[in-house]
Design a protein around this motif. Structure first.
Motif, mmCIF file in Angstrom:
data_model
loop_
_atom_site.group_PDB
_atom_site.id
_atom_site.type_symbol
_atom_site.label_atom_id
_atom_site.label_comp_id
_atom_site.label_asym_id
_atom_site.label_seq_id
_atom_site.Cartn_x
_atom_site.Cartn_y
_atom_site.Cartn_z
ATOM 1 N N GLY A 168 69.968 52.515 19.371
ATOM 2 C CA GLY A 168 70.361 52.107 18.032
ATOM 3 C C GLY A 168 70.881 50.686 17.993
ATOM 4 O O GLY A 168 70.571 49.911 17.077
ATOM 5 N N ALA A 169 71.687 50.321 18.987
ATOM 6 C CA ALA A 169 72.250 48.968 19.014
ATOM 7 C C ALA A 169 71.142 47.921 19.046
ATOM 8 O O ALA A 169 71.240 46.892 18.372
ATOM 9 C CB ALA A 169 73.171 48.809 20.224
ATOM 10 N N ASP A 212 71.953 50.651 8.184
ATOM 11 C CA ASP A 212 72.034 51.223 9.527
ATOM 12 C C ASP A 212 72.093 52.737 9.380
ATOM 13 O O ASP A 212 73.135 53.302 9.063
ATOM 14 C CB ASP A 212 73.280 50.683 10.246
ATOM 15 C CG ASP A 212 73.451 51.282 11.647
ATOM 16 O OD1 ASP A 212 72.709 52.215 11.999
ATOM 17 O OD2 ASP A 212 74.349 50.812 12.377
ATOM 18 N N LYS A 219 69.020 57.554 17.220
ATOM 19 C CA LYS A 219 69.594 58.888 17.467
ATOM 20 C C LYS A 219 68.617 60.053 17.227
ATOM 21 O O LYS A 219 67.922 60.433 18.144
ATOM 22 C CB LYS A 219 70.883 59.047 16.661
ATOM 23 C CG LYS A 219 72.015 58.189 17.256
ATOM 24 C CD LYS A 219 73.406 58.625 16.805
ATOM 25 C CE LYS A 219 74.473 57.934 17.611
ATOM 26 N NZ LYS A 219 75.134 56.828 16.926
HETATM 27 C C1 LIG Z 1 75.332 55.372 17.434
HETATM 28 C C2 LIG Z 1 75.201 54.312 16.425
HETATM 29 C C3 LIG Z 1 74.663 53.049 16.743
HETATM 30 C C4 LIG Z 1 74.290 52.661 18.149
HETATM 31 O O1 LIG Z 1 73.249 53.423 18.653
HETATM 32 P P1 LIG Z 1 73.057 53.518 20.255
HETATM 33 O O2 LIG Z 1 71.793 54.292 20.409
HETATM 34 O O3 LIG Z 1 74.261 54.250 20.772
HETATM 35 O O4 LIG Z 1 72.976 52.136 20.762
HETATM 36 C C5 LIG Z 1 74.492 52.138 15.720
HETATM 37 N N1 LIG Z 1 74.855 52.425 14.461
HETATM 38 C C6 LIG Z 1 75.379 53.603 14.117
HETATM 39 C C7 LIG Z 1 75.724 53.873 12.693
HETATM 40 C C8 LIG Z 1 75.593 54.589 15.090
HETATM 41 O O5 LIG Z 1 76.172 55.755 14.765
#
Ligand SMILES: *Cc1c(COP(=O)(O)O)cnc(C)c1O
Length: 459
Positions: free
Chosen positions: A124-125, A250, A279
């Motif tokens: 996600g990052a 996001d 996720k």
């Molecule tokens: C978990 C999360 C991220 C980061 O995702 P990763 O896969 O852990 O890098 C970014 N934004 C939100 C809203 C999240 O909950």
């Protein structure tokens, strides 16, 4: 029998020791890792994780918010096996992969982004990072060089790479990196009822400097499940459109059915220019994420071969076909299993149970829920520390795996949880809160008795 169970206990302890010797766990103090009774998972069945001892834990946090339909879903397992017989990975840098194309076509039909284009990543990052860089270059590609900043919200969490950390609001011990974070314009967090109007005013005032606004629509997860009513968000979309600032949603946490719709943006009436998803995208099976860009954003990058309008960014495992194969089967299951209907039924049941068994507890300050995302905020008595941790330990000892955010108990049940499992999660949380409250009271009383005895001895 006794000997057997002794051996088994030793087995678990041995695994924890081996783990701590070589694996560095994220967001975890490794010096105390072993003493915090970590669970070493060996396998899973449905909504349960099974540790190396054979102990079962109901997964009430969806393996940190990623698992949607459960563990070892036959259709997802089959999709993964079938893809292995084709190819494990081939690069998307300058070339394509059939399975990834099929997945992108299917995903295009469900995302709330107009004429979407997908830039894949693994976390996600990274999807957030890509969105930030795309928003920045979107303007420079058009000769506009002063739009170099972002508007983000208080309490925001967007991931742990430096760019995503910069738009995030900090906290969780990440202050150490503050000198490395770039500055952004900051609207209040969701706990402030005026956060959206304030953000809209900031957009109007600073439009010329802003490349984009980034927001977690509907729910700020890591902030402790802070929420705003869906109806408030349309104004943000309108302000972005009026002042021509890109909107990045996001949806890494809220996407894929979590809030009761496929994406929270739909509930908020938002059509973001860019969206970050991750996720739940593979049902929680494999690391896959994507930055979704609308047609307008995408068009701004088209130009000469090897020209400067090109997006010079890409990850080695971008669009990995094993992950794409599972993600494609996962999307199909969302329809065939009518997952969203189940989410809304379970969410209604959960709301009722929380009201019945948790809301009235003196140690509970408030409950926040949207779909199958829940934060139960504890109200620890003065001087009480680490209540979130203590309640978690009680719950885990009762076979329900949770993980708190400070003193906010997070419930993120798997989307296909049964009614019985939802009931068990709530009752276990209630019992755990009561157990911690009682033991804390006993400690207070014992220390009172001790101190009065001390006094008696003194006299
Ligand atoms: C978990 C999360 C991220 C980061 O995702 P990763 O896969 O852990 O890098 C970014 N934004 C939100 C809203 C999240 O909950």
């Amino acid at each position: 029998m006794l000997n057997d169970s002794e051996d088994i206990t030793n087995l678990a302890a041995a695994w924890v020791e081996r783990d701590a010797a070589v694996v560095w766990h994220g967001f975890t103090q490794m010096a105390t890792y072993e003493s915090n009774s970590p669970i070493i998972v060996e396998r899973a069945e449905g909504r349960e994780l099974i540790d190396v001892d054979g102990h079962r834990y109901l997964d009430a946090i969806s393996s940190l918010w990623v698992t949607t339909l459960g563990h070892r879903v036959p259709e997802l397992d089959a999709a993964l096996r079938a893809q292995i017989d084709l190819v494990g990975h081939s690069t998307l840098l300058g070339n394509g992969n059939r399975t990834t194309i099929e997945f992108a076509e299917a995903l295009a039909k469900v995302v709330p982004v107009k004429q979407p284009h997908f830039l894949f990543a693994s976390d996600g990052a990274a999807a957030v990072e890509q969105a930030l860089k795309i928003a920045f270059q979107f303007w420079t590609n058009q000769g506009i060089t002063q739009r170099q900043s972002y508007l983000a919200f208080g309490g925001a969490y967007h991931g742990d790479t430096l760019g995503s950390l910069s738009v995030g609001a900090g906290g969780f011990g990440t202050e150490i990196f503050d000198p490395l974070r770039f500055g952004v314009l900051r609207a209040p967090g969701f706990e402030d009822p005026n956060c959206i109007p304030v953000a809209c005013a900031l957009i109007a005032e600073h439009a010329n400097e802003l490349a984009a606004v980034i927001i977690e629509p509907l729910v700020q997860g890591a902030a402790g499940m802070q929420m705003r009513p869906a109806a408030e968000f349309a104004a943000l979309g309108e302000a972005c459109a009026e002042h021509d600032v890109l909107l990045i949603c996001d949806e890494v946490a809220t996407g894929f059915g979590r809030t009761g719709k496929m994406f929270a943006s739909e509930q908020c009436g938002l059509h973001p220019d860019l969206m970050a998803i991750g996720k739940g995208i593979t049902g929680g099976y494999l690391p896959l994420a994507a930055t979704v860009a609308n047609e307008r954003v995408y068009q701004a990058f088209l130009g000469e071969d090897l020209g400067e309008r090109t997006l010079y960014h890409g990850h080695s495992y971008s669009g990995n076909p094993l992950a794409a194969a599972v993600a494609l089967a996962h999307l199909e299951l969302f329809t065939s299993l009518d997952v969203l209907t189940k989410v809304n039924e379970r969410a209604a049941q959960l709301e009722q149970l929380l009201d019945q068994h948790i809301a009235g507890l003196p140690a509970v300050r408030s409950i926040r829920q949207q779909g199958l995302m829940v934060g139960v905020e504890l109200a620890p008595p003065e001087g009480a520390v680490r209540w979130g941790r203590k309640v978690t330990a009680e719950s885990v000892s009762r076979g329900v795996l949770i993980r708190p955010l400070g003193d906010v108990m997070v419930l993120m049940p798997i989307l296909t949880s049964t009614a019985e499992e939802i009931t068990r999660i709530v009752l276990t949380l209630a019992e755990s809160i009561v157990a911690v409250t009682q033991s804390e009271q006993q400690q207070v009383e014992t220390s009172r008795v001790e101190s009065s005895q001390d006094h008696a001895a003194d006299e």
